[in-house]
Design an enzyme around this catalytic site. Sequence first.
Site, short mmCIF file in Angstrom:
data_model
loop_
_atom_site.label_atom_id
_atom_site.label_comp_id
_atom_site.label_asym_id
_atom_site.label_seq_id
_atom_site.Cartn_x
_atom_site.Cartn_y
_atom_site.Cartn_z
N HIS A 1 0.83 -1.21 0.00
CA HIS A 1 0.00 0.00 0.00
C HIS A 1 0.86 1.26 0.00
O HIS A 1 1.63 1.50 0.94
CB HIS A 1 -0.88 -0.02 1.25
CG HIS A 1 -1.84 1.10 1.38
ND1 HIS A 1 -1.87 1.93 2.48
CD2 HIS A 1 -2.83 1.52 0.55
CE1 HIS A 1 -2.85 2.80 2.34
NE2 HIS A 1 -3.44 2.58 1.18
N HIS B 1 -0.90 10.93 -1.93
CA HIS B 1 -2.22 10.49 -1.49
C HIS B 1 -3.18 11.63 -1.20
O HIS B 1 -4.30 11.67 -1.71
CB HIS B 1 -2.08 9.62 -0.23
CG HIS B 1 -3.39 9.16 0.32
ND1 HIS B 1 -4.09 9.88 1.28
CD2 HIS B 1 -4.14 8.06 0.04
CE1 HIS B 1 -5.22 9.25 1.55
NE2 HIS B 1 -5.28 8.15 0.83
#
Length: 291
Positions: free
Chosen positions: A41, A83
């Site tokens: 991730h 992100h």
Amino acid sequence: MHARAVAASITALLGTAAFLLPLSPARAADGTATAPVVVAHRGASGYAPENTLAAVDKAAALGTAWVENDVQRTKDGELVVVHDDSLQRTTDVEEVFPDRAPWKVKDFTAAEIARLDAGGWFDPAYANARVPTLEQFVHRVDHHRQKLLLEIKNPELYPGIERDILKVLEHEGWLDRAHVQQRLIVQSFSADSVRTVHELKPDVKTGLLGTPPVADLPAYAAFADQINPSHSSLTAAYVSAVHGFEGAHGKRLETFTWTVNDAAAARRVAGFGVDGIITNRPDVVRDAVGG
């Protein structure tokens, strides 16, 4: 299963008898049990600053084949891997540009973002790591012969970003047969964004993030190959229901769940039969479930 006719009954099953469904691992084409795919991730972000090339390198060092990232667009149209829609949390943007609050990605040029330290916040050992461009990121993934789960982040902020992403991927050789069939998935929380990718490049495998109602899965299955929920919302019944539908490429819908960082949770979702586990600590998950 051509599921519009049975969606209501599956929904009822989820609501009244979920506990009766067996905990069954994913199955290969020959019927044998398979370990879930392990996906790093934002790279191996438990050990290196998220979405940096160092996190890709760490994932490779841990033997992780799949890497996930997040893509957004700068003020001057460059695609960057970060992100949050703000640069504040994962860079030193407040120090470098103190008068530019709230430090949104879309308000900075690529050259400005390239000046930022994207690693020192995580550990001084990673000071001066940079926010990579999508081009730099896929180069590093390709260098390690890894595979990419690419998330289109906040597409509502960046009209046309789907076409931009596909253009970069094509230029970098990521839309050839080998990559498209074995090494690339594009996902988003936005169903419209996933649908757009499918319409622009039907060969690309796609995933919809979230836990949509089972009754809505037939509509999503027309343009998605995966339904990818948070592990906190996941049940064995939901995974079984997802697996009952065919996705956009004529194979059963898959489920990659996120973000699982401990062995007990990894074993739990593997028991539900998920196809993939997205994790900050890929070594922990791999050791718990294989894959």
